[in-house]
Design a protein around this motif. Structure first.
Motif, PDB file in Angstrom:
ATOM      1  N   TYR A 194       0.360  -1.189  -0.459  1.00 33.74           N
ATOM      2  CA  TYR A 194       0.036  -0.032   0.001  1.00 33.74           C
ATOM      3  C   TYR A 194       0.782   1.469  -0.069  1.00 33.74           C
ATOM      4  O   TYR A 194       2.405   1.028   1.070  1.00 33.74           O
ATOM      5  CB  TYR A 194      -0.433  -0.107   0.802  1.00 33.74           C
ATOM      6  N   GLU A 196       1.128   5.508   0.108  1.00 37.48           N
ATOM      7  CA  GLU A 196       0.522   6.633   0.345  1.00 37.48           C
ATOM      8  C   GLU A 196       1.067   7.584  -0.673  1.00 37.48           C
ATOM      9  O   GLU A 196       2.857   7.981  -1.106  1.00 37.48           O
ATOM     10  CB  GLU A 196       1.314   7.242   1.510  1.00 37.48           C
ATOM     11  N   GLN A 197       0.162   8.950  -0.922  1.00 35.79           N
ATOM     12  CA  GLN A 197       0.908   9.848  -1.924  1.00 35.79           C
ATOM     13  C   GLN A 197       1.654  10.956  -1.758  1.00 35.79           C
ATOM     14  O   GLN A 197       1.292  11.504  -0.842  1.00 35.79           O
ATOM     15  CB  GLN A 197      -0.837  10.179  -3.062  1.00 35.79           C
ATOM     16  N   ALA A 206       3.701   2.392   2.436  1.00 39.78           N
ATOM     17  CA  ALA A 206       3.345   2.699   3.461  1.00 39.78           C
ATOM     18  C   ALA A 206       3.380   1.167   4.592  1.00 39.78           C
ATOM     19  O   ALA A 206       3.621   1.484   5.677  1.00 39.78           O
ATOM     20  CB  ALA A 206       2.751   3.568   3.900  1.00 39.78           C
ATOM     21  N   LEU A 263      -8.740   4.249   6.225  1.00 39.98           N
ATOM     22  CA  LEU A 263      -8.374   5.216   4.872  1.00 39.98           C
ATOM     23  C   LEU A 263      -9.459   6.807   4.633  1.00 39.98           C
ATOM     24  O   LEU A 263     -10.776   6.419   5.140  1.00 39.98           O
ATOM     25  CB  LEU A 263      -8.405   4.744   3.613  1.00 39.98           C
ATOM     26  N   HIS A 268      -6.560   5.719  -3.974  1.00 42.04           N
ATOM     27  CA  HIS A 268      -6.224   4.382  -2.789  1.00 42.04           C
ATOM     28  C   HIS A 268      -4.586   3.696  -3.647  1.00 42.04           C
ATOM     29  O   HIS A 268      -5.830   3.669  -4.974  1.00 42.04           O
ATOM     30  CB  HIS A 268      -6.726   4.376  -1.624  1.00 42.04           C
TER      31      HIS A 268
END
Length: 419
Positions: A194, A196-197, A206, A263, A268
């Motif tokens: 996963y 994260e931007q 992340a 979230l 995502h």
């Protein structure tokens, strides 16, 4: 402050024995001693990406820093090792058994073959995501495929490569929770990631879940259910101990809370990374909203609460078990000692009883020797008798044959005279 006995300088110092002394892992990763798991992971990934051998092929110093960063992360990312280090420093850690995360993309063919062989033999080998994949994600140069909620997609990812997926969720879906699951029917190894931007448009790793073999399939999942959810680190379980008792009492040590529980609405990014040594990995990925699974959510919260309670009880039970086991060991040793003492006393008593007599002691040795001598004489007599009987029988047979020859000769003479 680093624990007593640690070098606080930026370079390794040598101790009295001339052996280089490791730096404080918190200092190496540049994080405070109360840093969270997520802060430790983020610091490690940034440093690992900066000093990775792929990016610093001609810099041996960078390779040393990379190894130091990896070792420090392995200490601080494991709750038990971190507790031991915080309590007693490096002396409480067995550095020889520390597991390193290997980037298979940086290994040559021969080393990769050795790693695959050790894995087949049951040696746990922890791998990490390729630095190339992480750098491309951080630079925003990866291809991302959109994936709808409730959609199941089957694909094949090459080794040390990753497929990226984006999913859009609303406020309501974020409140209900999100679940991403990946499974393979071909027993392939993979990692579920996963990202994260970042503000610059890049992606930073992340969360990471390694696939786990369950029967005939391997699977991995991430659960964002708006309440504390736990993950099970199987690496801690495998590396627990060769002692069955220690392995049992450490079985729940790998049960740790996830860094992210919920979230927000928006986009995502998930990814599936091929973690096989030589071949590609077939997988099926699906991302679902947890709203239809309200019963399962309550059941999960309940069973994880029971596991946490059991982990606390197991810790207390270990203390009681060790005490009882020590008592049992002492009782067993005493049992053997008492049995030996009783046997010795009874033997001594029998000797004393036998001393109450005026009769001369039996000369068992001379009697036995006479019996053996007599038996030997009888055996020799039997052999001699047998030989004599054989000779007499042979003599009688010769005499009979001689008589037959004489009788036959006389008969022939008589016949000749008649002619």
């Amino acid at each position: 402050m680093p624990p007593p006995g640690f070098s606080s300088s930026k370079s390794e110092r040598k101790g009295d024995g001339g052996k280089p002394q490791r730096r404080d892992p918190y200092e190496v990763l540049d994080v405070p001693r109360n840093a969270s798991d997520q802060e430790i992971k983020s610091a490690y990934r940034k440093l690992a990406l900066k000093y990775h051998p792929d990016k610093n092929a001609n810099d041996p110093k960078a390779a040393d820093i990379f190894q130091e960063v990896t070792y420090s992360y392995n200490v601080l990312s494991d709750p038990e090792k971190r507790r031991q280090y915080d309590t007693a420093g490096f002396e409480a850690l067995e550095s020889e058994s520390q597991e390193l995360e290997l980037d298979l993309s940086s290994l040559g063919t021969v080393n990769t073959m050795f790693a695959a062989l050790f894995s087949k033999l049951g040696v746990p080998i922890k791998t990490t995501v390729s630095a190339t994949v992480l750098e491309e994600a951080l630079n925003g140069s990866v291809s991302i495929s959109p994936l709808q909620l409730g959609q199941s997609l089957f694909r094949k990812v090459e080794k040390q490569c990753a497929h990226f997926y984006s999913v859009e969720i609303t406020e309501h879906e974020a409140e209900m929770g999100l679940v991403c699951r990946v499974h393979s029917t071909h027993k392939s190894k993979f990692k579920l990631l996963y990202f994260e931007q970042e503000e610059n448009g890049g992606l930073s790793l992340a969360l990471q879940e390694d696939s786990v073999r369950k029967g005939k399939i391997t699977s991995a999942g991430m659960f964002f259910l708006c309440f504390p959810v736990y993950r099970f680190d199987h690496t801690n379980t495998m590396a627990a101990s060769k002692d069955p008792d220690a392995a049992f009492f450490k079985k729940l040590d790998g049960f740790q809370p996830c860094e992210i529980n919920e979230l927000k609405a928006g986009t995502h990014i998930f990814a599936v990374y091929g973690d096989n040594f030589f071949r590609s990995a077939n997988y099926t990925i699906e991302i679902v909203c947890a709203e239809p699974f309200s019963t399962e959510k309550e059941m999960l919260r309940d069973v994880e609460g029971k596991i946490l309670t059991k982990r606390i009880e197991l810790s207390k039970f270990e203390t009681e078990y060790r005490e009882v086991l020590a008592q049992f060991t002492n009782m067993t040793s005493r049992y053997a000692e008492e049995m030996q003492a009783i046997d010795e006393l009874l033997t001594e008593r029998n000797v004393i009883h036998a001393s109450y007599t005026i009769a001369p002691p039996l000369k068992r040795n001379s009697s036995n020797s006479k019996m053996r001598a007599s038996s030997k004489v009888k055996k020799e007599e039997m052999v001699q008798y047998s030989l004599e009987r054989r000779e007499a029988a042979a003599a009688m047979l010769n005499m009979r044959n001689r008589k037959l020859r004489v009788s036959k000769l006389r008969r022939h003479r008589r016949i000749f005279r008649e002619f």
